[in-house]
Design an enzyme around this catalytic site. Structure first.
Site, mmCIF file in Angstrom:
data_model
loop_
_atom_site.group_PDB
_atom_site.id
_atom_site.type_symbol
_atom_site.label_atom_id
_atom_site.label_comp_id
_atom_site.label_asym_id
_atom_site.label_seq_id
_atom_site.Cartn_x
_atom_site.Cartn_y
_atom_site.Cartn_z
ATOM 1 N N GLU A 149 60.493 1.680 64.023
ATOM 2 C CA GLU A 149 60.770 3.118 63.940
ATOM 3 C C GLU A 149 62.125 3.308 63.290
ATOM 4 O O GLU A 149 63.105 2.699 63.709
ATOM 5 C CB GLU A 149 60.899 3.732 65.340
ATOM 6 C CG GLU A 149 59.647 3.898 66.116
ATOM 7 C CD GLU A 149 59.961 4.412 67.528
ATOM 8 O OE1 GLU A 149 61.023 5.042 67.750
ATOM 9 O OE2 GLU A 149 59.148 4.144 68.412
ATOM 10 N N GLU B 240 68.407 12.515 72.807
ATOM 11 C CA GLU B 240 69.131 11.261 72.683
ATOM 12 C C GLU B 240 70.316 11.170 73.637
ATOM 13 O O GLU B 240 71.038 12.139 73.838
ATOM 14 C CB GLU B 240 69.657 11.134 71.250
ATOM 15 C CG GLU B 240 68.969 10.102 70.406
ATOM 16 C CD GLU B 240 67.493 10.335 70.174
ATOM 17 O OE1 GLU B 240 66.686 9.544 70.714
ATOM 18 O OE2 GLU B 240 67.135 11.271 69.463
#
Ligand SMILES: Cc1ncc(COP(=O)(O)O)c(C=O)c1O
Lengths: 423, 294
Positions: free
Chosen positions: B54, B65
């Site tokens: 990824e 995140e």
């Protein structure tokens, strides 16, 4: 409430709809989706259906703790200056000094009804943070506020107010340390603690159902003002003017007037120092999202945004911290697209002049945010008709330090001689 | 595994997970600290045994995140990483492992001259990407992107969170494309010292769904990989632990690539070990009844 008629809820706008035209939606991490569904459900039951008398308790607390209703005041000297009838909706008189409590108290109470145990919120200027801290203490809920580091440093008094009301204040160091980063961090907290925590979002932004929920709590402003103006002036106004950051005082002031097609609605944003975006640096020296933004997704909703052509969100600017945001509520984006709401912007200088003018002429020190609405009145009064309502969303005590500093650095017509302070 | 779905053509991603089962899926942020470095790092991760890779396309507001990947995204943005340059990098990459792009919805919407997801998907397909993961796009909002991905033969991978349940879980699991990204714990990305109870709970809860499942959020060591695979996953996804290695080594430093490669090997070995242990249990339990379909 007076006996004058209020508008029936618009039939073509089902409250469970996730969007406003092309705007809105739920662009959030999967982990938050169940919480948004739970909130939708609570919104329907408690807010729309008044289950367990929720709305009755909310109104009662807004009266006794919050100081509602607020007056609609004829501004005599402004009326004379502009040669038309100017009425001020005095949200600066709500407990805490701004409209923010309408939403904060509503959501904290809702969280309580939902059985949540902890409150979190973001704040920019510190106004929503202080309102949430007050509401949480009032309702005995633990509360944590996220605030960008830059804002912590430029809004010290509000940091102290939050601490005094028992809230934790978590400074956010990321990015430019302002509202956008504070929202990011609050969303991250919520994604971690969602099962027992409610996120009291501070404006009509974020994923569905927040924009509707916040608007409904804030629409008390227009519900009162619409009755008051008819009682005091005998008719509906020609224009209603409010400043717009995320847009909660704005939609609160507009909501009940939206079906009144004879009433023009003006959303006044921060023009900052210029309306151009610097693509390379990712900077906008303004927060004029409705006037200059493009469609995109930020903080859970499709809306108008200040962004680069690649889709990076830019750093916005305004002398008023509460308007300094690169997004805006999806409902306002929609109403601007349909032409129902007219966007406008007023630059830093004009807002500062308006701050001084209202202080000088009417004995009211307005928030710098609200000063944008008043600055627009100065610039555009000739287009606003004979009867104008302006929302004074907050009081300006929190802004005195900024205003003194900015006034020294600029050449402002309306500024008083501040040298007395130096001697 | 998706072996039974014989009607549908197996995608690159499904094939990669099946062929070298259990799978290691690695993540790094493109452009951290520069796109030239990323090229080298991707090759190292590929050599180290990644079955899928990824690549994060940096967005300025990464709400899913934790601090590690936030910092990586800042480094990548400071280095001038743009969607155009990102795709140029992908054009050049030649890996055994299929590549996915992980980015936020606004980056996808803004790629063309007006808000529309199709130009991005078209360019991604052109560059040879096999799939897309969008952490701020729940299934409810995904129709336009799903249609575009279907048209171009890309997998749109959805995340299943610890809070996903009931009807929504059924709906998401019935539409799995590539694999189900099982979020190991509530919260944001970031390396953790252990495998959460939520991971075990999720895998138990999801065991009845016959789709490939890969677990991410917090996985950082070979032992975690073994434990997760043993608990029923088809793959592990590792991001922050790799980004930490990049951050430690700084720019233009060959040891970062070496460190990534050996970390990937450790994780892949762990995954294999977990797979062997699970096969052992399953043979011992041959008599046990099949779990019921939901
Ligand atoms: C007094 C005042 N007015 C307006 C705003 C802008 O917010 P909104 O646009 O949601 O009303 C703020 C925000 O902090 C505020 O404090």
């Amino acid at each position: 409430m007076s006996e004058t008629e209020s508008n029936p809820p618009a039939e073509d706008e089902p409250n469970r709809e996730r969007t406003f035209g092309d705007y809105g939606g739920q662009y959030v991490p999967e982990a938050l989706m169940p919480a948004l569904q739970e909130l939708e459900d609570a919104y329907q039951r408690y807010v729309l259906d008044n289950e367990d008398g929720f709305m009755d308790e909310f109104r009662e607390r807004m009266r006794d703790f919050g100081g509602r209703p607020t007056p609609l005041q004829r501004a005599d000297r402004l009326s004379k200056r502009y040669d038309r009838e100017i009425y001020l909706k005095r949200e600066d008189l709500v407990h805490g000094g701004a409209h923010k409590l309408n939403n904060a108290l509503g959501q904290v109470l809702l969280a309580k009804y939902m059985g949540k145990e902890r409150i979190i919120a973001e704040t920019g200027a510190g106004q929503h943070g202080t309102a949430t801290a007050m509401a949480a203490t009032h309702l005995d809920m633990p509360c944590e506020i996220y605030m960008g580091r830059t804002d912590v440093n430029r809004q010290r008094p509000n940091v102290y107010r939050m601490r005094m009301n028992g809230a934790e204040v978590n400074p956010v160091d990321a990015g430019s340390g302002t509202l956008k980063e504070a929202i990011n961090e609050t969303m991250r907290d919520w994604a971690t603690t969602v099962e027992r925590t409610h996120y009291v979002i501070g404006s009509i932004v974020g994923p569905h159902p927040f924009p509707r929920l916040v608007r409904d709590f804030q629409s008390v402003i227009s519900a009162e003002a619409r009755d008051q103006i008819q009682e005091q002036a005998g008719r509906l106004p020609d224009s209603v003017v409010a400043c717009a950051g995320g847009g909660s005082n704005t939609m609160g002031t507009f909501h009940e007037f939206v079906p009144d097609s004879s009433v023009d609605l003006y959303a006044v944003e921060a023009g900052g120092s210029s309306l151009e975006i610097d693509q390379d640096e990712g900077l906008a020296p303004n927060s004029a999202t409705l006037s200059t933004g493009t469609d995109g997704v930020l903080h859970g909703a499709m809306t108008k945004l200040l962004q680069t052509t690649d889709g990076q969100i830019v750093e916005s600017h305004s002398v008023s911290a509460g308007l300094d945001y690169a997004g805006v509520g999806p409902e306002l984006s929609h109403l601007v697209d349909t032409g129902r709401v007219t966007p406008a912007s007023v630059d830093d200088d004009a807002a500062l002049n308006a701050f001084h003018r209202l202080s000088n002429l009417e004995g009211i020190i307005p928030a710098l945010e609200s000063s944008h609405a008043l600055g627009f009145l100065e610039e555009a009064h000739e287009e606003l008709g004979d009867l104008v309502v302006v929302n004074v969303s907050g009081r300006g005590d929190k802004d005195l330090e900024t205003v003194l500093e900015e006034t020294e650095n600029r050449d402002l017509d309306a500024a008083p001689d501040v040298e007395v302070f130096d001697t | 595994m998706s072996g039974e779905q014989t009607a549908a053509i197996e995608s690159d991603i499904e094939a990669a997970i099946r062929e070298d089962h259990p799978a290691l899926i690695t993540y790094i942020t493109a452009g951290d600290p520069s796109l030239e470095d990323t090229k080298e790092y991707v090759e190292a991760l590929d050599c180290g045994g990644s079955d899928l890779i990824e690549l994060g396309l940096p967005f300025s507001e990464p709400i899913a995140e934790g601090p590690t990947i936030q910092a990586a995204i800042n480094r990548a943005l400071d280095a001038g990483t743009t969607p155009a340059r990102f795709f140029e990098l992908v054009d050049e990459l030649e890996t055994d492992a299929p590549l996915l792009v992980m980015t936020y919805y606004n980056m996808i919407l803004q790629y063309g001259s007006e808000p529309d997801v199709r130009p991005f998907v078209e360019r991604a397909a052109d560059a040879g990407l096999s799939g897309i993961i969008v952490p701020d796009l729940p299934a409810e909002e995904a129709d336009p992107l799903r249609d575009a991905c279907d048209e171009h033969g890309l997998d749109l991978v959805f995340i299943v969170a610890p809070t996903t349940a009931g009807e929504r879980l059924d709906r998401i699991m019935s539409q799995v494309s590539g694999f189900a990204y099982v979020q190991a714990r509530l919260g944001t990305t970031g390396a953790r010292a252990d495998v959460s109870n939520a991971t075990h709970d999720s895998l138990t809860r999801l065991s009845a769904y016959d789709v490939p499942k890969a677990v991410g959020f917090g996985v950082s060591e070979g032992d975690h990989a073994a434990e997760i695979i043993e608990a029923g996953a088809d793959g592990v996804i590792v991001g922050s632990a790799l980004v930490d290695l990049i951050a430690e080594h700084g720019t233009g430093d060959a040891p970062a690539a070496d460190a990534l490669e050996s970390k990937a090997r450790e994780l892949k070995r762990g995954a294999r070990r977990g797979g062997e242990q699970r096969n052992g249990h399953e043979q011992g339990r041959e008599e046990a009844p099949e779990p019921e379909q939901p």
